[in-house]
Structure formats: C-alpha cells, structure tokens
Design a protein around this motif. Structure first.
Motif, PDB file in Angstrom:
ATOM      1  N   VAL A   1       4.582   4.439   8.392  1.00  0.00           N
ATOM      2  CA  VAL A   1       3.177   4.080   8.573  1.00  0.00           C
ATOM      3  C   VAL A   1       3.048   3.619  10.014  1.00  0.00           C
ATOM      4  CG1 VAL A   1       1.301   2.544   7.869  1.00  0.00           C
ATOM      5  CG2 VAL A   1       2.944   3.352   6.163  1.00  0.00           C
TER       6      VAL A   1
ATOM      7  N   GLU B   1       0.826  -1.215   0.000  1.00  0.00           N
ATOM      8  CA  GLU B   1       0.000   0.000   0.000  1.00  0.00           C
ATOM      9  C   GLU B   1       0.855   1.256   0.000  1.00  0.00           C
ATOM     10  OE1 GLU B   1      -3.242   0.539  -0.353  1.00  0.00           O
ATOM     11  OE2 GLU B   1      -3.722  -1.591  -0.421  1.00  0.00           O
ATOM     12  N   PHE B   2       1.926   1.260   0.803  1.00  0.00           N
ATOM     13  CA  PHE B   2       2.771   2.442   1.000  1.00  0.00           C
ATOM     14  C   PHE B   2       3.594   2.756  -0.253  1.00  0.00           C
ATOM     15  CE2 PHE B   2       6.292   4.503   3.651  1.00  0.00           C
ATOM     16  CZ  PHE B   2       5.568   5.658   3.903  1.00  0.00           C
TER      17      PHE B   2
ATOM     18  N   THR C   1      -5.473   7.565   0.835  1.00  0.00           N
ATOM     19  CA  THR C   1      -5.896   6.313   0.204  1.00  0.00           C
ATOM     20  C   THR C   1      -5.210   5.143   0.893  1.00  0.00           C
ATOM     21  OG1 THR C   1      -6.283   7.405  -1.917  1.00  0.00           O
ATOM     22  CG2 THR C   1      -5.959   5.011  -1.961  1.00  0.00           C
ATOM     23  N   VAL C   2      -3.922   5.292   1.189  1.00  0.00           N
ATOM     24  CA  VAL C   2      -3.172   4.240   1.889  1.00  0.00           C
ATOM     25  C   VAL C   2      -3.795   3.996   3.269  1.00  0.00           C
ATOM     26  CG1 VAL C   2      -0.940   3.602   2.888  1.00  0.00           C
ATOM     27  CG2 VAL C   2      -1.024   4.743   0.656  1.00  0.00           C
TER      28      VAL C   2
ATOM     29  N   VAL D   1      -0.167   7.762   8.030  1.00  0.00           N
ATOM     30  CA  VAL D   1       0.732   7.540   6.900  1.00  0.00           C
ATOM     31  C   VAL D   1       1.464   8.842   6.635  1.00  0.00           C
ATOM     32  CG1 VAL D   1       0.864   6.962   4.440  1.00  0.00           C
ATOM     33  CG2 VAL D   1      -0.834   5.816   5.920  1.00  0.00           C
TER      34      VAL D   1
ATOM     35  N   ALA E   1       2.041   7.253  -3.147  1.00  0.00           N
ATOM     36  CA  ALA E   1       0.592   7.092  -3.262  1.00  0.00           C
ATOM     37  C   ALA E   1      -0.053   8.184  -2.421  1.00  0.00           C
ATOM     38  CB  ALA E   1       0.176   5.714  -2.753  1.00  0.00           C
TER      39      ALA E   1
ATOM     40  N   ASN F   1      -7.235   2.267   2.926  1.00  0.00           N
ATOM     41  CA  ASN F   1      -7.125   0.862   2.547  1.00  0.00           C
ATOM     42  C   ASN F   1      -6.658  -0.003   3.721  1.00  0.00           C
ATOM     43  OD1 ASN F   1      -7.970   1.523  -0.023  1.00  0.00           O
ATOM     44  ND2 ASN F   1      -5.912   1.473  -0.910  1.00  0.00           N
TER      45      ASN F   1
END
Length: 172
Positions: A86, A58-59, A158-159, A145, A154, A162
C-alpha cells in the motif's frame, strides 16, 4: 497619427513575439506551458494521517515486513519490493491530470470520483491493483493498493477508497 501608428506596430510586434515565445523553444519544439502558482491545499500529516494499524486492517494481509516513510509519502510492504503493498503519496503543486494520464497510458482506464466533495480519479487492474487520486486545487493525494501475486484479501479499490476517506477527513 504617427504616434498611433507607432503604438499599433509595438502592440502587434509584442503580440507576435509573445505568441512565438510560448509556442516554440530554441530547439524548435513546443515549449512547456507556463507554470501556474496555486494556493496550497490542506495539510495531510505523515502518511496521510493514517496509522500503520489502520492500513493493515484495511489491507487484510499478513504483517508488513517494511514500512517506509519519507517527505512525500509512505509505503507499507508485505514480503519486500514487488510484493503486496500500500502506498500513500502527497503531491504539492503538481497537476493530478498527469497522474491520471499516466495510469491510462499503461492500460488502467481512470474513472472520475468524488471524495467528500473533492474531485479525483480511480483506476484498477485485474482486481489486484487500484490507485486513487484526490485533488485539492493545485495539490493531490494518491493511494495505491497492490496485492501483486497474492490472493487479494479485499477489493483493492475499496481499500484505497477507505484510506482516502480517512486522509481527507483528517486533513487540516
């Protein structure tokens, strides 16, 4: 008549004393509100039941140089403290409003969100940092994040969203 009058005096005195006890402490300042006991929320497991590989995917940054796990959460770091990271935290018996207020006090206005039927908030700063909290009665989880000075791989919100979705879907 004397008994009724005595009972009324006792009730009135009790109300006055109770009101004073809640309003002012010995120092003359307002006392903290009484602590409310709530039922515990679901169990999230270590790191919100999200794997290191899922966080890395994701990151979207280079490999983590450090991963810290403790009794309240996890932190995945790239390039050490202050670098891209994160963080997952799980707060039991703690009000989410305090976390949201803290975010707003430092210039990150929070917006209300819903994650799989659970209320929460999301707040961001400059496209490099996003934090998201999801409430479960008296408990809440928090994902943060931060891309720091690195070019974001990203959208941080959004990260965070998710990862929160994964945690909530795996809660037991």
């Amino acid at each position: 008549m004397g008994l009724k009058r005595g009972a009324l005096v006792l009730v009135a005195a009790s109300a006055v004393l109770a009101g004073c006890a809640e309003a002012v402490d010995d120092s003359g300042t307002e006392a903290a509100p009484p602590r409310v006991v709530t039922d515990p929320g679901p169990f999230f497991g270590q790191c919100g039941s999200v794997t290191d590989e899922e966080v890395a995917e994701e990151f979207g940054m280079p490999p983590f140089t450090a991963v810290t796990r403790n009794s309240v959460g996890c932190e995945w770091e790239v390039a050490g403290v202050g670098g891209p990271s994160v963080t997952f935290s799980w707060y039991r018996g703690s009000p989410i409003g305090r976390e949201r207020a803290g975010s707003e006090m430092i210039g990150r206005p929070a917006s209300a969100i819903d994650v799989q039927g659970h209320p929460g908030f999301i707040a961001s700063s400059g496209g490099i940092l996003c934090e998201l909290g999801v409430e479960f009665g008296g408990d809440f989880i928090h994902w943060s994040v931060m891309y720091a000075d690195a070019r974001p791989a990203a959208d941080p919100c959004t990260v965070a969203r998710n990862l929160a979705e994964l945690s909530v879907s795996r809660a037991v």
